[in-house]
Design a protein around this motif. Sequence first.
Motif, PDB file in Angstrom:
ATOM      1  N   LEU A 196       0.907  -1.050  -0.063  1.00  0.00           N
ATOM      2  CA  LEU A 196      -0.066   0.215  -0.025  1.00  0.00           C
ATOM      3  C   LEU A 196       1.068   1.056   0.179  1.00  0.00           C
ATOM      4  N   LEU A 197       1.807   1.168   0.801  1.00  0.00           N
ATOM      5  CA  LEU A 197       2.843   2.229   0.941  1.00  0.00           C
ATOM      6  C   LEU A 197       3.554   2.705  -0.561  1.00  0.00           C
ATOM      7  N   LEU A 198       4.149   1.573  -1.191  1.00  0.00           N
ATOM      8  CA  LEU A 198       4.989   1.845  -2.252  1.00  0.00           C
ATOM      9  C   LEU A 198       3.873   2.131  -3.429  1.00  0.00           C
ATOM     10  N   GLY A 199       2.886   1.251  -3.577  1.00  0.00           N
ATOM     11  CA  GLY A 199       1.828   1.451  -4.591  1.00  0.00           C
ATOM     12  C   GLY A 199       1.032   2.636  -4.442  1.00  0.00           C
ATOM     13  N   GLY A 200       0.777   3.258  -3.324  1.00  0.00           N
ATOM     14  CA  GLY A 200       0.097   4.440  -3.107  1.00  0.00           C
ATOM     15  C   GLY A 200       1.073   5.597  -3.693  1.00  0.00           C
ATOM     16  N   ILE A 201       2.246   5.611  -3.284  1.00  0.00           N
ATOM     17  CA  ILE A 201       3.274   6.630  -3.944  1.00  0.00           C
ATOM     18  C   ILE A 201       3.280   6.565  -5.446  1.00  0.00           C
ATOM     19  N   ALA A 202       3.390   5.043  -5.755  1.00  0.00           N
ATOM     20  CA  ALA A 202       3.421   5.006  -7.632  1.00  0.00           C
ATOM     21  C   ALA A 202       2.359   5.476  -7.958  1.00  0.00           C
ATOM     22  N   MET A 203       1.173   5.323  -7.568  1.00  0.00           N
ATOM     23  CA  MET A 203      -0.033   5.857  -8.163  1.00  0.00           C
ATOM     24  C   MET A 203      -0.279   7.226  -8.069  1.00  0.00           C
ATOM     25  N   SER A 204       0.007   7.833  -7.110  1.00  0.00           N
ATOM     26  CA  SER A 204      -0.158   8.982  -6.869  1.00  0.00           C
ATOM     27  C   SER A 204       1.067   9.878  -7.540  1.00  0.00           C
ATOM     28  N   MET A 205       2.221   9.304  -7.829  1.00  0.00           N
ATOM     29  CA  MET A 205       3.423   9.911  -8.929  1.00  0.00           C
ATOM     30  C   MET A 205       2.881  10.041 -10.326  1.00  0.00           C
ATOM     31  N   PHE A 206       1.840   8.770 -10.663  1.00  0.00           N
ATOM     32  CA  PHE A 206       1.555   8.516 -11.929  1.00  0.00           C
ATOM     33  C   PHE A 206       0.430   9.760 -12.233  1.00  0.00           C
ATOM     34  N   MET A 207      -0.586   9.983 -11.288  1.00  0.00           N
ATOM     35  CA  MET A 207      -1.614  10.782 -11.431  1.00  0.00           C
ATOM     36  C   MET A 207      -1.327  12.319 -11.144  1.00  0.00           C
ATOM     37  N   GLU A 208      -0.081  12.570 -10.036  1.00  0.00           N
ATOM     38  CA  GLU A 208      -0.016  14.135 -10.014  1.00  0.00           C
ATOM     39  C   GLU A 208       1.293  14.213  -9.557  1.00  0.00           C
ATOM     40  N   PRO A 209       2.446  14.038 -10.082  1.00  0.00           N
ATOM     41  CA  PRO A 209       4.092  14.239  -9.958  1.00  0.00           C
ATOM     42  C   PRO A 209       4.246  15.354  -8.957  1.00  0.00           C
ATOM     43  N   VAL A 210       3.474  16.469  -9.312  1.00  0.00           N
ATOM     44  CA  VAL A 210       4.062  17.772  -8.566  1.00  0.00           C
ATOM     45  C   VAL A 210       3.532  17.405  -6.914  1.00  0.00           C
ATOM     46  N   LEU A 211       2.373  17.047  -6.715  1.00  0.00           N
ATOM     47  CA  LEU A 211       1.866  16.933  -5.409  1.00  0.00           C
ATOM     48  C   LEU A 211       2.816  15.655  -4.670  1.00  0.00           C
ATOM     49  N   THR A 212       3.146  14.766  -5.556  1.00  0.00           N
ATOM     50  CA  THR A 212       3.778  13.760  -4.966  1.00  0.00           C
ATOM     51  C   THR A 212       4.962  14.070  -4.328  1.00  0.00           C
ATOM     52  N   LEU A 213       5.881  14.943  -4.817  1.00  0.00           N
ATOM     53  CA  LEU A 213       6.795  15.458  -4.303  1.00  0.00           C
ATOM     54  C   LEU A 213       6.584  16.326  -2.967  1.00  0.00           C
ATOM     55  N   VAL A 214       5.726  16.659  -2.507  1.00  0.00           N
ATOM     56  CA  VAL A 214       5.483  16.966  -1.171  1.00  0.00           C
ATOM     57  C   VAL A 214       5.527  15.797  -0.158  1.00  0.00           C
ATOM     58  N   LEU A 215       4.465  14.660  -0.534  1.00  0.00           N
ATOM     59  CA  LEU A 215       4.711  13.707   0.116  1.00  0.00           C
ATOM     60  C   LEU A 215       6.034  12.929   0.339  1.00  0.00           C
ATOM     61  N   ILE A 216       6.741  13.063  -0.775  1.00  0.00           N
ATOM     62  CA  ILE A 216       8.011  12.356  -0.709  1.00  0.00           C
ATOM     63  C   ILE A 216       9.046  13.061   0.373  1.00  0.00           C
ATOM     64  N   ALA A 217       9.050  14.485   0.443  1.00  0.00           N
ATOM     65  CA  ALA A 217       9.724  15.089   1.312  1.00  0.00           C
ATOM     66  C   ALA A 217       9.584  14.934   2.652  1.00  0.00           C
ATOM     67  N   VAL A 218       8.173  14.347   2.810  1.00  0.00           N
ATOM     68  CA  VAL A 218       7.841  14.020   4.426  1.00  0.00           C
ATOM     69  C   VAL A 218       8.337  12.780   4.940  1.00  0.00           C
TER      70      VAL A 218
END
Length: 600
Positions: free
Chosen positions: A140-162
């Motif tokens: 769920l963690l890795l898949g959620g990051i991958a799906m969010s990266m696919f859908m909205e790369p800019v917002l995913t950077l905020v998540l990765i920073a945390v």
Amino acid sequence: MKKVFFYLRPHVPRMILGVTIKFTGTIMDLFLPWILSYLIDVIVPKENMGEILFYGFLMLVCSIIAWVGNVVANRMASKVARDTTQRLRHDLFRRISYLSCRQTDTFTIASLESRLTSDTYNIHQMIGMMQRLGIRAPILLLGGIAMSMFMEPVLTLVLIAVLPFVGITVFYISRKGIPLYTQLQQAVDRMVRVVRENASGIRVIKALSKTEYEKKRFDEANKNIVEKETKASVTMAASSPLMNFFLNAGLTLVVVAGAFRVNAGHTQPGTILAFLTYFTIILNALLSINRMFMMFSKGSASARRISDVLDTPEDLKSKDMDHKDSPYHIEFDHVSFAYHTGRSEVVSDISFALKRGETLGIIGATGCGKSTIINLLIRFYDPDEGSIRIDGDEIQSIPAGELHEKFGIVFQNDVLFADTIEENIRFGREISDDDMEKAIGCAQAKPFIQELSEGTKSRLTIRGSNLSGGQKQRVLIARALAAHPQILILDDSSSALDYQTDARLRQALTKNFSETTTIIVAQRASSIRHADHILMLENGREIGYGTHDELMKSCPAYKKICISQMGHEKQADQGSMPDENTHLKDAEKGGDIREPQKRI
């Protein structure tokens, strides 16, 4: 932890199947937000009810597959945890059963009980949770990051920073938690010891009105556990609020950034909704990983404690055959021994030899080493110096099973089990009814057993507490005699018998077990005065050895004991208590002066 992986090895195929099912169900969970986003942003604007229903049905199918997959995988995980723990508990119990007395003293009984119960339970919980959350949460963690990266790369950077802050928090706190859980289990050991002492000594505690004192001892042990558990729990629990803080801060930034991007037309509302759902999935996955690490910390601490027992090397190893032709059945040759290395010896330079069928009496003050000689002969411990031989064979070269089959033993503080008298005497051995009846008669247990309504089928309570002291000792002696041992050891086993019963017991042993070499440890001189040899001990050293008459002349300490127990010197020379001759005559005539019987 290597031991745990070893026990998991037979279940690898089932675990792989469970992981596959769990993976499939988790992927279905990850597809749901994406389908919802596509439905809102693409399908709904078309206002085509058929397509809307189709994608709604597709979401329902994904939900059912996810639910069924998780349920099936969780059931399989529970079976793996159950079977693994069952085998681990069995092997741990078996290893504990074969620990030497020295190793048991090192671990302590209370600690071994704790490892066999609470530690194996922690392992069970850890194995189950690692299969349930150890697969699902990372996907769920890795898949959620991958799906969010696919859908909205800019917002995913905020998540990765945390995420680095979250990772550092989990690593640091988990590193602190494992030693704390080890200390907690040690505190549990201490409480188990207090509970065991209270349970075994409950009558003494009540008789001496020490209930309040024991309650305070238990409270201290209980408070110590509470303090250790609180410290461990607070330390591990600190990760949840910290992770929530970091992730919610990231979620706030995502919402703000997402609002600006929707307002600017760079993304769609459905995408933001799906992204927030994925963010929630990621948050829950991280919290699950945190719980998993808490259980892993507790389980790994327990695994180390269990491994300490399983990895304990064999202490009393059998040596190559060492035989020496000898006319003696039992030989002690300058034997010395200390229970703890570097401390004073419990027995020093003990030597004696017995021919087959002879009787040795051992007498001396409390703590002089009488029972230690028995422990060395049975090979519960190996001597530090000297050698012990049976039929010319060094006992260290005799396999343990073969050695112990030679003995019939009644220990000083022996145990009767909550079972019938018959089963307590048979003790799982193939003993015929005739042999059992013969042993009961020789042990002078027949009179009181016949008076019981169910005879040998009568059930005993734990430790035989529904029998009197003399009755218990006679049942224990019957157990020792039932298998016709080559060597009979009676360690202060007639102390609760009246003099007439003791005399009849000695006569029966002489008549029916004349070929059995007997060692009697006694506090009563009358119990050993007829022995072929008497060993007088003082502070672990031999101060007299010979027959009763010889020791009366050559050993002042033995003579003093006899006079203090038997009266004046003439009676002591004759080896009788003031009224013992009467008992012996009655026994020879078949008289039956019974002690008061206690009904079951």
